[in-house]
Design a protein around this motif. Structure first.
Motif, PDB file in Angstrom:
ATOM      1  N   LEU A   1       0.834  -1.211   0.000  1.00  0.00           N
ATOM      2  CA  LEU A   1       0.000   0.000   0.000  1.00  0.00           C
ATOM      3  C   LEU A   1       0.864   1.254   0.000  1.00  0.00           C
ATOM      4  N   LEU A   2       1.915   1.238   0.799  1.00  0.00           N
ATOM      5  CA  LEU A   2       2.815   2.391   0.848  1.00  0.00           C
ATOM      6  C   LEU A   2       3.499   2.607  -0.498  1.00  0.00           C
ATOM      7  N   GLN A   3       3.932   1.520  -1.111  1.00  0.00           N
ATOM      8  CA  GLN A   3       4.568   1.630  -2.421  1.00  0.00           C
ATOM      9  C   GLN A   3       3.604   2.212  -3.442  1.00  0.00           C
ATOM     10  N   GLU A   4       2.385   1.716  -3.411  1.00  0.00           N
ATOM     11  CA  GLU A   4       1.383   2.168  -4.373  1.00  0.00           C
ATOM     12  C   GLU A   4       1.071   3.654  -4.204  1.00  0.00           C
ATOM     13  N   GLU A   5       0.908   4.097  -2.967  1.00  0.00           N
ATOM     14  CA  GLU A   5       0.531   5.483  -2.730  1.00  0.00           C
ATOM     15  C   GLU A   5       1.673   6.464  -2.941  1.00  0.00           C
ATOM     16  N   THR A   6       2.884   6.066  -2.619  1.00  0.00           N
ATOM     17  CA  THR A   6       4.006   6.998  -2.682  1.00  0.00           C
ATOM     18  C   THR A   6       4.785   6.927  -3.993  1.00  0.00           C
ATOM     19  N   GLY A   7       4.610   5.845  -4.722  1.00  0.00           N
ATOM     20  CA  GLY A   7       5.402   5.678  -5.941  1.00  0.00           C
ATOM     21  C   GLY A   7       6.778   5.100  -5.669  1.00  0.00           C
ATOM     22  N   VAL A   8       7.115   4.895  -4.407  1.00  0.00           N
ATOM     23  CA  VAL A   8       8.389   4.268  -4.064  1.00  0.00           C
ATOM     24  C   VAL A   8       8.246   2.794  -4.381  1.00  0.00           C
ATOM     25  N   ARG A   9       9.039   2.311  -5.297  1.00  0.00           N
ATOM     26  CA  ARG A   9       8.915   0.928  -5.735  1.00  0.00           C
ATOM     27  C   ARG A   9       9.890   0.012  -5.034  1.00  0.00           C
ATOM     28  N   ARG A  10      10.751   0.568  -4.228  1.00  0.00           N
ATOM     29  CA  ARG A  10      11.718  -0.289  -3.539  1.00  0.00           C
ATOM     30  C   ARG A  10      11.913   0.204  -2.115  1.00  0.00           C
ATOM     31  N   LEU A  11      11.651  -0.662  -1.194  1.00  0.00           N
ATOM     32  CA  LEU A  11      11.994  -0.422   0.199  1.00  0.00           C
ATOM     33  C   LEU A  11      13.001  -1.505   0.568  1.00  0.00           C
ATOM     34  N   ASP A  12      14.161  -1.107   1.061  1.00  0.00           N
ATOM     35  CA  ASP A  12      15.204  -2.086   1.383  1.00  0.00           C
ATOM     36  C   ASP A  12      14.686  -3.118   2.372  1.00  0.00           C
ATOM     37  N   GLU A  13      15.196  -4.332   2.228  1.00  0.00           N
ATOM     38  CA  GLU A  13      14.827  -5.394   3.157  1.00  0.00           C
ATOM     39  C   GLU A  13      15.136  -4.936   4.575  1.00  0.00           C
ATOM     40  N   GLY A  14      14.260  -5.280   5.460  1.00  0.00           N
ATOM     41  CA  GLY A  14      14.449  -4.901   6.855  1.00  0.00           C
ATOM     42  C   GLY A  14      13.789  -3.595   7.224  1.00  0.00           C
ATOM     43  N   VAL A  15      13.247  -2.856   6.260  1.00  0.00           N
ATOM     44  CA  VAL A  15      12.614  -1.572   6.558  1.00  0.00           C
ATOM     45  C   VAL A  15      11.224  -1.775   7.141  1.00  0.00           C
ATOM     46  N   VAL A  16      10.437  -2.646   6.566  1.00  0.00           N
ATOM     47  CA  VAL A  16       9.078  -2.885   7.046  1.00  0.00           C
ATOM     48  C   VAL A  16       9.047  -4.289   7.667  1.00  0.00           C
ATOM     49  N   THR A  17       9.344  -4.341   8.967  1.00  0.00           N
ATOM     50  CA  THR A  17       9.339  -5.603   9.695  1.00  0.00           C
ATOM     51  C   THR A  17       8.509  -5.427  10.962  1.00  0.00           C
ATOM     52  N   PHE A  18       8.389  -6.480  11.714  1.00  0.00           N
ATOM     53  CA  PHE A  18       7.632  -6.410  12.963  1.00  0.00           C
ATOM     54  C   PHE A  18       8.204  -5.371  13.918  1.00  0.00           C
ATOM     55  N   ARG A  19       9.518  -5.226  13.934  1.00  0.00           N
ATOM     56  CA  ARG A  19      10.171  -4.341  14.909  1.00  0.00           C
ATOM     57  C   ARG A  19      10.405  -2.928  14.403  1.00  0.00           C
ATOM     58  N   THR A  20      10.049  -2.653  13.172  1.00  0.00           N
ATOM     59  CA  THR A  20      10.264  -1.323  12.615  1.00  0.00           C
ATOM     60  C   THR A  20       9.285  -0.333  13.219  1.00  0.00           C
ATOM     61  N   THR A  21       9.775   0.844  13.589  1.00  0.00           N
ATOM     62  CA  THR A  21       8.881   1.878  14.111  1.00  0.00           C
ATOM     63  C   THR A  21       8.226   2.630  12.953  1.00  0.00           C
ATOM     64  N   LEU A  22       7.097   3.227  13.247  1.00  0.00           N
ATOM     65  CA  LEU A  22       6.408   4.014  12.220  1.00  0.00           C
ATOM     66  C   LEU A  22       7.264   5.193  11.783  1.00  0.00           C
ATOM     67  N   GLY A  23       8.000   5.777  12.715  1.00  0.00           N
ATOM     68  CA  GLY A  23       8.891   6.885  12.377  1.00  0.00           C
ATOM     69  C   GLY A  23       9.992   6.461  11.418  1.00  0.00           C
ATOM     70  N   ALA A  24      10.538   5.266  11.612  1.00  0.00           N
ATOM     71  CA  ALA A  24      11.592   4.764  10.720  1.00  0.00           C
ATOM     72  C   ALA A  24      11.048   4.483   9.326  1.00  0.00           C
ATOM     73  N   ILE A  25       9.836   3.944   9.261  1.00  0.00           N
ATOM     74  CA  ILE A  25       9.225   3.697   7.952  1.00  0.00           C
ATOM     75  C   ILE A  25       9.006   5.016   7.227  1.00  0.00           C
ATOM     76  N   ALA A  26       8.481   6.007   7.943  1.00  0.00           N
ATOM     77  CA  ALA A  26       8.232   7.317   7.341  1.00  0.00           C
ATOM     78  C   ALA A  26       9.541   7.966   6.875  1.00  0.00           C
ATOM     79  N   ALA A  27      10.592   7.864   7.684  1.00  0.00           N
ATOM     80  CA  ALA A  27      11.884   8.450   7.300  1.00  0.00           C
ATOM     81  C   ALA A  27      12.433   7.801   6.037  1.00  0.00           C
ATOM     82  N   THR A  28      12.289   6.489   5.929  1.00  0.00           N
ATOM     83  CA  THR A  28      12.752   5.786   4.733  1.00  0.00           C
ATOM     84  C   THR A  28      11.958   6.215   3.511  1.00  0.00           C
ATOM     85  N   LEU A  29      10.640   6.337   3.668  1.00  0.00           N
ATOM     86  CA  LEU A  29       9.815   6.797   2.546  1.00  0.00           C
ATOM     87  C   LEU A  29      10.221   8.197   2.122  1.00  0.00           C
ATOM     88  N   ASP A  30      10.434   9.091   3.093  1.00  0.00           N
ATOM     89  CA  ASP A  30      10.865  10.455   2.772  1.00  0.00           C
ATOM     90  C   ASP A  30      12.173  10.439   1.995  1.00  0.00           C
TER      91      ASP A  30
END
Length: 98
Positions: free
Chosen positions: A45-74
């Motif tokens: 969903l994040l990829q679709e909405e933002t146009g980011v087609r690649r998120l490095d492995e380990g970015v969206v995991t059980f232990r990832t914080t919402l702030g870290a996900i947002a920073a990576t997307l930015d």
């Protein structure tokens, strides 16, 4: 344009019915009790909405914080490698990163 953090929290509230009061930059996906399939769907969903087609492995995991996900997307939206191959959640989730 919404900030990456707004996109993250809106998607969690709308698609996974998470109470917005539970969402802070320090909240992890594990604390929200999302299962591995939900985390994969969330990443897509994040990829679709933002146009980011690649998120490095380990970015969206059980232990990832919402702030870290947002920073990576930015980072990806402002000059990262948008448009490259999709390679994100599956390896981290299948490896049992919980």
């Amino acid at each position: 344009m919404d900030s990456a953090y707004q996109i993250v929290t809106r998607n969690l509230a709308e698609h996974f019915e998470v109470d917005p009061a539970r969402l802070t930059p320090e909240t992890t996906l594990e604390q929200l009790e999302l299962d591995s399939l939900s985390i994969l769907e969330f990443g897509l969903l994040l990829q679709e909405e933002t146009g980011v087609r690649r998120l490095d492995e380990g970015v969206v995991t059980f232990r990832t914080t919402l702030g870290a996900i947002a920073a990576t997307l930015d980072n990806q939206r402002t000059g990262g490698s948008a448009g490259t191959e999709v390679r994100m959640v599956t390896g981290a989730v299948l490896a049992g990163d919980r």
